[in-house]
Design a protein around this motif. Structure first.
Motif, PDB file in Angstrom:
ATOM      1  N   ALA A  80      53.839 -32.364 -48.343  1.00 29.25           N
ATOM      2  CA  ALA A  80      53.098 -33.039 -47.308  1.00 29.25           C
ATOM      3  C   ALA A  80      51.703 -33.659 -47.869  1.00 29.25           C
ATOM      4  CB  ALA A  80      53.803 -32.941 -46.139  1.00 29.25           C
ATOM      5  N   PHE A  90      51.231 -30.138 -37.162  1.00 27.49           N
ATOM      6  CA  PHE A  90      52.635 -30.092 -38.169  1.00 27.49           C
ATOM      7  C   PHE A  90      52.524 -29.326 -39.683  1.00 27.49           C
ATOM      8  CE2 PHE A  90      56.566 -31.986 -40.435  1.00 27.49           C
ATOM      9  CZ  PHE A  90      57.744 -32.182 -39.081  1.00 27.49           C
ATOM     10  N   VAL A  91      52.279 -29.716 -40.548  1.00 23.89           N
ATOM     11  CA  VAL A  91      51.506 -29.352 -41.870  1.00 23.89           C
ATOM     12  C   VAL A  91      51.278 -27.573 -41.468  1.00 23.89           C
ATOM     13  CG1 VAL A  91      50.377 -29.450 -43.516  1.00 23.89           C
ATOM     14  CG2 VAL A  91      51.149 -31.418 -42.491  1.00 23.89           C
ATOM     15  N   ALA A  97      49.071 -34.096 -37.352  1.00 21.12           N
ATOM     16  CA  ALA A  97      49.944 -33.551 -38.707  1.00 21.12           C
ATOM     17  C   ALA A  97      49.738 -33.013 -39.169  1.00 21.12           C
ATOM     18  CB  ALA A  97      49.519 -35.232 -39.281  1.00 21.12           C
ATOM     19  N   SER A 125      50.793 -33.347 -51.154  1.00 20.96           N
ATOM     20  CA  SER A 125      50.071 -34.407 -51.773  1.00 20.96           C
ATOM     21  C   SER A 125      50.485 -36.115 -51.292  1.00 20.96           C
ATOM     22  CB  SER A 125      51.668 -33.567 -52.563  1.00 20.96           C
ATOM     23  OG  SER A 125      50.900 -32.210 -53.255  1.00 20.96           O
ATOM     24  N   LEU A 126      51.360 -36.252 -50.231  1.00 23.43           N
ATOM     25  CA  LEU A 126      51.344 -37.529 -50.223  1.00 23.43           C
ATOM     26  C   LEU A 126      50.381 -38.102 -49.504  1.00 23.43           C
ATOM     27  CD1 LEU A 126      55.448 -37.454 -48.792  1.00 23.43           C
ATOM     28  CD2 LEU A 126      54.444 -38.215 -50.873  1.00 23.43           C
ATOM     29  N   LEU A 127      50.081 -37.157 -48.373  1.00 22.97           N
ATOM     30  CA  LEU A 127      49.161 -37.674 -47.695  1.00 22.97           C
ATOM     31  C   LEU A 127      47.918 -37.951 -48.736  1.00 22.97           C
ATOM     32  CD1 LEU A 127      47.945 -36.020 -44.420  1.00 22.97           C
ATOM     33  CD2 LEU A 127      48.785 -37.772 -44.784  1.00 22.97           C
ATOM     34  N   GLU A 128      47.940 -36.921 -49.678  1.00 22.82           N
ATOM     35  CA  GLU A 128      46.768 -36.946 -50.929  1.00 22.82           C
ATOM     36  C   GLU A 128      46.430 -38.544 -50.977  1.00 22.82           C
ATOM     37  OE1 GLU A 128      45.826 -33.856 -54.182  1.00 22.82           O
ATOM     38  OE2 GLU A 128      46.175 -32.678 -51.983  1.00 22.82           O
ATOM     39  N   LEU A 129      48.218 -38.974 -51.750  1.00 24.54           N
ATOM     40  CA  LEU A 129      48.030 -40.247 -52.125  1.00 24.54           C
ATOM     41  C   LEU A 129      47.899 -41.449 -51.368  1.00 24.54           C
ATOM     42  CD1 LEU A 129      51.867 -40.062 -53.911  1.00 24.54           C
ATOM     43  CD2 LEU A 129      49.347 -39.993 -55.617  1.00 24.54           C
ATOM     44  N   LEU A 130      47.714 -41.893 -50.206  1.00 25.66           N
ATOM     45  CA  LEU A 130      47.289 -42.299 -48.824  1.00 25.66           C
ATOM     46  C   LEU A 130      46.493 -42.132 -48.861  1.00 25.66           C
ATOM     47  CD1 LEU A 130      48.722 -43.815 -46.475  1.00 25.66           C
ATOM     48  CD2 LEU A 130      48.440 -42.004 -44.750  1.00 25.66           C
TER      49      LEU A 130
END
Lengths: 290, 307
Positions: free
Chosen positions: B121, B108-109, B105, B123-128
């Motif tokens: 992407a 990819f980023v 991942a 930010s979304l991982l931070e949410l996880l």
């Protein structure tokens, strides 16, 4: 001919490889989506106004989560009250006063290490120091102090970053006007870094509100018939409430709806805080036209 | 100064002597604040170790690493090996999943997507990463454990495998975010040189960028491991909590963290059991110091950007 084919092969390899990398990212986001979808779809039915404002009833098999919400609010705000002054001071030292050297390196390693200490160990510290040695007892105050230590490294790092983003010539302007260094920091650097500092505060609140392990032995009660009336009372807290309902209650299956509701409220609070942080950060970056 | 406020000089004149003293003593004051992280760390070390050491009045250090944990039998037996093995098992399982996913991942980023999507992407991982561990535990308990139980035909789905999977997703954001930092810190010139020599973008990523970032990636792995070792609530809720020694992923296990969380309420303060649980905490603390020290050393050359 041969080179032509190998070029196509290399191109194909690249597409496959990058797709696999993308798939890994997708798996992570899928997990986020599945968890959120599951919690929202199961929990949204349970979350009513009554659920948010009522005490648990009938041995916690009915009613709401009001005391847990209030307890979590007190604990979180208390933790911030403990950590914020310390973190501000530490960040100001690191950015404004320290010169790069052994001390700063040691301090930074200390902060990073503190951030890596497991949350249950913070719970042990809270038990040994606040509850026992200082004689505060299992209480809101002991829990807030423990959580405050837990969010300290996060708050130091985010505040440090916020102060570092304030341009150097702001400080030079202040000093050139004859202000002392502290005066310059207070009147110029801190206000300029405020959006970034607020971002860190919001992230710390989001971290503190979801933590369970540090408050298990220091603050959290299974059930309290009243709201806490002093900082020395035990409190209910939302994440601990979820844990207890899901595992320890003899009739966990009976309270499934209540559990989904409580989980949804906790996740909702955390998501709102994190979205707030993202917006604040965007705002902080946009303002940086200086 | 807005219109309603008193004249500035007035304020200066009325400022207390204490404030003026503080104005000049700012450097030592803030130096003291700077030490707060170190002091906190020292206090944790001191109190956890102080409460842990008395266990050796009851058992020898070697006995404490024994294979049986019966803290409430008469006489009690304090052998922490089952919990140490369980922690290793669960952590290993989590890393086997989280490292390939996290590194891929991150690749990819850092190397594939345009910067606009990159921020989204991340930010979304931070949410996880922001989802509380008790929520992961709840999800594991109500969704994943029943699934694992059915898939493998087990008496219970609460076992090391389920805990590993949940932990993997909890460690994923840490691993991916730090790995992405490491990859992004590889100088652009490396990539340009590789591309100029005729390598494709994938070949550049795989043969140049990843190897250059090796120490940073290793640091990310070590910190991800630290996360997995120290995680409490999710493991407590899904790992099954059996204190018997086992090397099987399909059996219920009790990790060090879960042992502390589970038993502290029953352990009389100041008794052998209480001290034994603090010793488990001291082991965790030791592992945390080790992993962080290692990561610090490995990431030393990587410029740490915003987290």
């Amino acid at each position: 001919m041969r080179t032509h084919r190998s070029a196509r092969l290399r191109r194909a390899t690249e597409i496959v490889a990058f797709s696999l990398l993308g798939a890994a990212m997708f798996v992570g986001l899928l997990a986020l989506g599945v968890i959120l979808y599951y919690i929202i779809s199961r929990g949204s039915g349970a979350v009513t106004w009554e659920f948010l404002t009522a005490f648990p009833r009938r041995g916690m098999t009915a009613g709401g989560i009001y005391p847990a919400l209030v307890g979590s609010f007190y604990l979180t705000v208390g933790a911030l009250a403990v950590a914020l002054p310390l973190a501000l001071g530490a960040a100001i030292f690191l950015v404004e006063y320290a010169r790069e050297g052994v001390w700063v390196r040691v301090i930074r390693i200390g902060v990073n290490t503190l951030a890596g200490v497991p949350s249950i160990v913070f719970g042990l510290l809270g038990l040994a120091l606040f509850v026992k040695a200082l004689g505060i007892g299992v209480s809101l105050l002991a829990g807030a102090l423990t959580l405050g230590l837990l969010i300290l490294p996060l708050l130091i790092r985010t505040t440090e970053e916020a102060l570092r983003s304030v341009p150097r010539n702001f400080r030079e302007g202040g000093l050139a006007l004859g202000a002392t260094r502290w005066r310059t920091i207070r009147s110029i650097v801190l206000p300029a870094g405020l959006p970034g500092i607020l971002t860190g505060i919001v992230l710390s609140l989001s971290r503190a509100i979801g933590e369970t392990a540090p408050i298990m032995f220091t603050a959290a009660a299974f059930f309290t018939p009243r709201l806490p009336s002093s900082p020395l009372d035990e409190v209910m807290a939302l994440p601990y409430h979820i844990f207890v309902m899901a595992t320890e209650s003899p009739n966990a299956w009976k309270t499934k709806d209540l559990q989904y509701g409580a989980v949804l409220v906790l996740v909702g609070l955390v998501l709102v805080l994190n979205l707030g942080a993202i917006l604040l950060r965007a705002h902080a970056r946009r303002r940086k036209v200086w | 100064m807005n219109a309603g406020s008193p004249d500035t000089t007035e304020i200066v004149r009325h400022r207390s002597r204490l404030a003026r003293l503080a104005e000049r003593a700012d450097r030592p004051i803030f130096f003291a604040f700077g030490l707060v992280g170190l002091v906190a760390l020292g206090v944790i070390l001191f109190f956890v170790i102080r409460e842990a050491l008395p266990i050796f009045r009851y058992v020898s250090p070697l006995e404490f690493l024994g294979p049986k944990w019966y803290p409430t039998s008469e006489p009690p037996v304090f052998g922490a090996l089952p919990m140490i093995v369980a922690t290793m098992l669960v952590t290993l399982g989590a890393l086997v999943l989280a490292l390939p996913l996290g590194f891929a991942a991150a690749g990819f980023v850092a190397e594939v997507v345009p910067p606009a999507i990159r921020d989204l992407a991340k930010s979304l991982l931070e949410l996880l990463a922001a989802i509380p561990s008790v929520v992961y535990g709840f999800f594991g308990l109500t969704v994943l454990a029943p699934f694992v139980q059915r898939a493998f035909g087990l008496p219970t789905g609460q076992n090391a495998l389920t805990a590993s999977v949940i932990l993997a997703f909890m460690a994923l954001p840490t691993v991916a975010s730090l790995a992405e930092d490491a990859l992004s810190a590889v100088p652009k010139a490396h990539r340009e040189a590789s591309l100029a020599l005729g390598a494709s973008r994938w070949e550049t990523t795989w043969r140049v960028v990843f190897p250059s970032a090796f120490s940073g990636l290793f640091g990310a792995a070590v910190l991800g491991m630290g996360r997995a070792v120290g995680e409490t609530m999710a493991v407590l809720m899904v790992a099954g909590n059996s204190p018997a020694l086992t090397w099987s992923f399909l059996r219920p296990v009790r990790t060090l963290t879960a042992g502390i969380a589970l038993e502290m309420a029953e352990a009389p303060q100041g008794g052998a059991h209480y001290h034994a649980l603090f010793m488990l905490g001291a082991i965790l603390l030791f592992i945390a110091l080790l992993t962080n020290g290692l990561a610090e050393w490995l990431c030393g050359r990587v410029t740490r950007r915003g987290e």
